[in-house]
Design an enzyme around this catalytic site. Structure first.
Site, PDB file in Angstrom:
ATOM      1  CG  HIS A 135      40.818  38.839  40.088  1.00  0.00           C
ATOM      2  ND1 HIS A 135      41.291  38.782  40.034  1.00  0.00           N
ATOM      3  CD2 HIS A 135      40.129  40.197  40.949  1.00  0.00           C
ATOM      4  CE1 HIS A 135      42.208  39.331  41.021  1.00  0.00           C
ATOM      5  NE2 HIS A 135      41.561  40.411  41.674  1.00  0.00           N
ATOM      6  CG  ASP A 212      39.011  32.929  42.265  1.00  0.00           C
ATOM      7  OD1 ASP A 212      38.914  32.698  43.152  1.00  0.00           O
ATOM      8  OD2 ASP A 212      39.015  33.326  41.496  1.00  0.00           O
ATOM      9  CD  GLN A 215      35.445  38.488  47.045  1.00  0.00           C
ATOM     10  OE1 GLN A 215      34.863  38.927  48.510  1.00  0.00           O
ATOM     11  NE2 GLN A 215      36.508  39.603  46.525  1.00  0.00           N
ATOM     12  CE  LYS A 238      40.340  38.690  47.765  1.00  0.00           C
ATOM     13  NZ  LYS A 238      39.782  40.449  47.255  1.00  0.00           N
ATOM     14  CB  CYS A 377      41.231  43.169  39.009  1.00  0.00           C
ATOM     15  SG  CYS A 377      42.833  43.250  39.729  1.00  0.00           S
TER      16      CYS A 377
HETATM   17  C1  LIG Z   1      37.253  36.458  43.042  1.00  0.00           C
HETATM   18  C2  LIG Z   1      38.612  36.549  42.728  1.00  0.00           C
HETATM   19  N1  LIG Z   1      39.595  36.247  42.424  1.00  0.00           N
HETATM   20  C3  LIG Z   1      40.259  36.294  43.287  1.00  0.00           C
HETATM   21  C4  LIG Z   1      41.783  37.486  43.622  1.00  0.00           C
HETATM   22  C5  LIG Z   1      42.839  38.210  43.823  1.00  0.00           C
HETATM   23  O1  LIG Z   1      42.590  37.946  44.807  1.00  0.00           O
HETATM   24  P1  LIG Z   1      44.517  37.844  45.258  1.00  0.00           P
HETATM   25  O2  LIG Z   1      45.102  39.017  44.907  1.00  0.00           O
HETATM   26  O3  LIG Z   1      44.418  38.095  47.106  1.00  0.00           O
HETATM   27  O4  LIG Z   1      45.276  37.215  45.070  1.00  0.00           O
HETATM   28  C6  LIG Z   1      40.022  38.220  43.806  1.00  0.00           C
HETATM   29  C7  LIG Z   1      40.257  39.646  44.555  1.00  0.00           C
HETATM   30  O5  LIG Z   1      40.425  40.091  44.120  1.00  0.00           O
HETATM   31  C8  LIG Z   1      39.162  38.155  43.324  1.00  0.00           C
HETATM   32  O6  LIG Z   1      37.903  38.924  43.710  1.00  0.00           O
END
Ligand SMILES: Cc1ncc(COP(=O)(O)O)c(C=O)c1O
Lengths: 420, 132
Positions: A135, A212, A215, A238, A377
């Site tokens: 992401h 990270d 998910q 999430k 993203c």
């Molecule tokens: C794999 C992953 N990392 C990071 C994020 C970023 O999360 P946040 O926008 O809550 O910081 C997301 C959100 O879509 C994600 O799916």
């Protein structure tokens, strides 16, 4: 046909219809006569009434600023905030609640590591290893740091199937990265990476690891001690919790040696004119008044998930994704991105030949179906697949098999409208 | 139920009338919508009076962005560049004959943004060109 489909619905321990009653928004119609089919939980999950009520109750009964006040409300608010931290600690199997730092979201947690650990520990020319599956929130903070500190950045390749290339991983570890930061589960193709093995390999190569978990933590059991991961980042919104609250977990020695990230109130032990002494963990990293109600909401979300059981949730989603792939494969001219069901979580990205992802999403919306269309993203991954955008349907504990049937029916309507 | 996808839009998406490029062209400009990767390139031939004699576009993206570009090229044939400068969001919505949410509005307005940046001779296409 309908009977054959029904047979594909596996019997699981989770009573999805009962669960749906816990989520007020799932009962709404998006337009008169059109019920909501929410297939966008990867972007953000819906919230159960217990979470909404917990936050309401906090504001109605307890609201005060935390940590300093000596009155009943302040003491209650402090206790509730710290109790939420304790719940997070237990949820991810951390040794101590001092290792749980509240942030705004995953993105802020990763930035905290980049600016605090990265700026203090890395040197010019050091290598950071990421993957092509990340992401943007696990790419851009490192690119900013690399620019500022003159670091090198490499990415583990993704195969055409949508999984990380093991040989490429070994090759790049041999280059001696100082940090390996990677996603536990792809938000685009749903691939679940074998984190435990990858972390062990990265440690052998001398790298610090950041996972990270945006998910993974919402969808299956993640145990930081079992994984032996150095840093874990995830978001409350999430996982049935509110927006505005996220978590950074870190190993004690690492966190102790890191300088503060943001400066201000709460993060100091003592301030004299021109100097300060940082507070202890975790407060060293929590400058200013935090998102107290949101932490309480996250605590309630964890209670809710625990009550259902993470293993049961994971099993339900496995059933959904198997069924979704099975049904979508029937559709002629539909291209599915990512690996087979056993390698992934409840996310399916696809395209219909001759139709842009935006148009798919727009027509599905006419049927009350909420999916996501775009690059999610993760522009580099889309570049790899050579498409500007994909349509993504994602599932959670409240998703039903009938909703997947509705999705497939609506995709046939897309094909009709576009004559493909 | 599918009013949104008027036949006109699907038709112009699948059978565009003004797709192509002009070489040489008097004015060329291109831009993309980073949200979805929609891309539009526009070529214009303008006579000495400032009237657009030929207008063609190339691009890729969703039905709304591509049909909107095709209809816009048709609309500006024979138009003076000063009139083009006065085209607004409302003109595009009337041309498409549909209502659009904020995300899809960006798709619909991409071609107008590119066109106006081109006739104004700007270095960059910005959103304020199409907002009133
Ligand atoms: C794999 C992953 N990392 C990071 C994020 C970023 O999360 P946040 O926008 O809550 O910081 C997301 C959100 O879509 C994600 O799916």
């Amino acid at each position: 046909m309908a009977e054959a489909m029904a047979e594909l619905h596996p019997k699981v321990a989770l009573d999805v219809y009962k669960i749906r009653e816990d989520f007020p928004v799932l009962g709404r119609q998006v337009r008169p006569g059109v019920p909501l089919v929410y297939l966008d939980s990867t972007a953000t999950s819906q919230k159960p009434a217990s979470v909404i009520e917990a936050m309401n109750a906090y504001y109605r009964q307890h609201n005060a600023n935390i940590h300093r006040g000596i009155h009943v409300l302040a003491e209650e608010a402090t206790a509730m905030y710290e109790e939420a931290r304790e719940k997070v600690k237990n949820f991810i199997g951390a040794a101590s609640s001092r290792q749980i730092i509240f942030t705004r979201n995953t993105t802020e947690a990763i930035n905290l590591v980049a600016y605090s650990w990265g700026l203090s520990q890395l040197r010019r020319g050091d290598l950071i290893l990421l993957t092509e599956m990340e992401h943007h929130s696990n790419l851009v903070p490192w690119y900013l740091l690399a620019e500022r500190m003159d670091l090198r950045v490499e990415h583990v390749a993704v195969t055409a199937e949508g999984v990380l290339d093991e040989n490429d991983f070994d090759r790049k570890l041999a280059m001696g990265p100082r940090l390996f930061a990677f996603t536990h589960m792809s938000n685009v193709v749903g691939t679940i990476n074998p984190a435990k093995t990858m972390i062990a390999k990265a440690h052998q190569a001398g790298a610090v690891t950041l996972l990270d978990g945006a998910q993974s933590v919402p969808h299956f059991r993640v145990d930081v001690q079992e994984l032996d991961v150095d840093f874990l980042a995830f978001s409350g919104h999430k996982m049935c919790g509110p927006t505005g609250i996220g978590v950074l977990y870190g190993k004690r020695e690492l966190l102790e040696n890191m300088p503060p990230f943001l400066g201000g109130g709460d993060m100091i032990k003592k301030v004299t004119l021109g100097a300060f002494k940082p507070n202890e963990l975790p407060y060293k990293f929590e400058a200013g008044t935090p998102a107290i109600a949101e932490a309480v909401g996250l605590g309630a979300a964890i209670d809710y998930l625990n009550k259902i059981g993470m293993d049961v949730i994971c099993q339900h989603e496995q059933g959904l994704v198997r069924y979704a792939l099975e049904r979508l494969r029937e559709v002629e001219g539909l291209r599915i991105f990512g690996p087979s069901a056993e390698k992934k979580g409840g996310v399916v990205s696809f395209l219909v030949d001759g139709v842009h992802a935006h148009d798919i999403s727009q027509i599905l919306d006419q049927y009350g179906i909420a999916i996501r269309a775009g690059h999610h993203c993760a522009m580099p991954l889309h570049e790899k697949f050579q498409v500007p955008a994909t349509a993504r349907a994602s599932f959670y504990l409240y998703t039903t098999f009938e909703e997947i049937d509705r999705l497939v029916e609506a995709i046939y309507r897309v094909k009709d409208i576009f004559g493909v | 139920m599918d009013d949104f996808y008027r036949e006109l839009i699907i038709d112009r998406y699948k059978n565009p009338q003004y797709r192509g490029s002009l070489n040489p062209a008097d004015i060329s400009f291109e831009d993309e919508n980073p949200l979805c990767g929609d891309h539009i390139h526009i070529d214009l031939r303008v006579d000495d009076e400032g009237v657009i004699r030929e207008a063609l576009f190339e691009g890729r993206g969703c039905a709304i962005s591509q049909a909107s570009a095709d209809l816009l090229m048709e609309k500006v044939h024979g138009m003076h560049v000063d009139q083009v400068k006065r085209l607004s969001k409302q003109d595009i919505l009337e041309m498409l004959g549909i209502e659009l949410g904020p995300v899809r509005l960006k798709c619909a307005l991409l071609s107008l943004k590119v066109l106006k940046a081109g006739v104004y001779g700007l270095g960059e296409a910005t959103d304020d060109l199409v907002e009133e």
